[in-house]
Design a protein around this motif. Structure first.
Motif, short mmCIF file in Angstrom:
data_model
loop_
_atom_site.label_atom_id
_atom_site.label_comp_id
_atom_site.label_asym_id
_atom_site.label_seq_id
_atom_site.Cartn_x
_atom_site.Cartn_y
_atom_site.Cartn_z
N ASP A 127 0.87 -1.18 0.00
CA ASP A 127 0.00 0.00 0.00
C ASP A 127 0.91 1.23 0.00
N ASP A 128 0.59 2.21 -0.84
CA ASP A 128 1.47 3.37 -0.94
C ASP A 128 1.21 4.42 0.14
N THR A 155 5.52 -0.09 -2.74
CA THR A 155 5.32 -0.28 -4.18
C THR A 155 5.36 -1.76 -4.53
N LEU A 162 -2.57 1.92 -6.74
CA LEU A 162 -1.24 2.27 -6.27
C LEU A 162 -0.57 3.23 -7.25
#
Length: 221
Positions: free
Chosen positions: A24-25, A49, A71
């Motif tokens: 999860d960014d 990433t 993302l």
């Protein structure tokens, strides 16, 4: 925090750490999810990433991937497709998104996702999804290991022992096997006994089931 119970004998799968990968960014999301899952004694490896995730070493035990759909850079759905071409086609994937729709969910599920959670989700929903995914992966690994052991056992048989058990699998008795192979009945019996021992089979039915699992049963009629 889940309660702990008295220790009991553990299998290899039980002794291995269960690993949850998070991609999860958003740093806050990674941190919150990591804390939640560590609270139930899971190992967590979080990445910002898809590239970082793909470059990281893989755990040998049960694992699953909690993956954000949207993302920066490669999307979660694109990563799912990439994994089908790489070394982790079987890792259970739990998708999460704040902007999901029916088409996206259907596409993810058709490609093998095990769950799809919309943000914000309840902590318990995530825990339930991750627990189920890890249990399923543990079962998959157990089956893979069992098949690996069976292959090793089968490969330990001599060519003559394999020929004998192929006849055994068709229901022939030692005398019939000997006649078909042009050998003495006592020789057929010895080969049969050695093959049964190497395959760790206490009955013909068990032997045949193992041969079927390996896909080595032949039609000799």
């Amino acid at each position: 925090m889940l309660s702990r119970t008295a220790a009991s004998p553990q299998s290899q799968e039980d002794q291995e750490s269960r690993v949850v990968y998070i991609v999860d960014d958003e740093e806050l999301v990674r941190g919150a999810l990591g804390s939640l899952l560590r609270s139930i004694d899971l190992e967590v490896r979080a990445f910002a990433t898809t590239e970082e995730f793909l470059a990281a070493p893989r755990a040998g035990g049960p694992s699953c991937l909690v993956l954000d759909v949207r993302l920066r850079g490669q999307s979660g759905l694109a990563l799912q497709q990439s994994l089908l071409q790489l070394d982790l086609p079987s890792i259970p994937i739990i998708f999460m998104t704040g902007h999901g729709d029916i088409a996206m969910t259907v596409k993810a599920m058709k490609a093998g996702a095990v769950d799809f959670l919309s943000k914000p989700f309840r902590d318990q929903d995530m825990i339930d999804a991750v627990t189920a995914a890890l249990d399923n992966d543990a079962k998959r690994l157990k089956v893979r290991r069992m098949l690996g052991e069976l292959r090793d056992n089968w490969n330990s048989l001599t060519p003559r022992e394999r020929e004998v058990v192929q006849h055994v699998a068709t229901g022939l008795m030692n005398k019939q096997i000997a006649a078909n192979m042009g050998i003495a009945e006592i020789t057929a019996k010895i080969h049969r006994g050695q093959a049964m021992r190497k395959m760790n089979s206490r009955s013909v039915a068990e032997l045949v089931r193992k041969m079927e699992a390996l896909g080595v049963v032949q039609n000799l009629t």
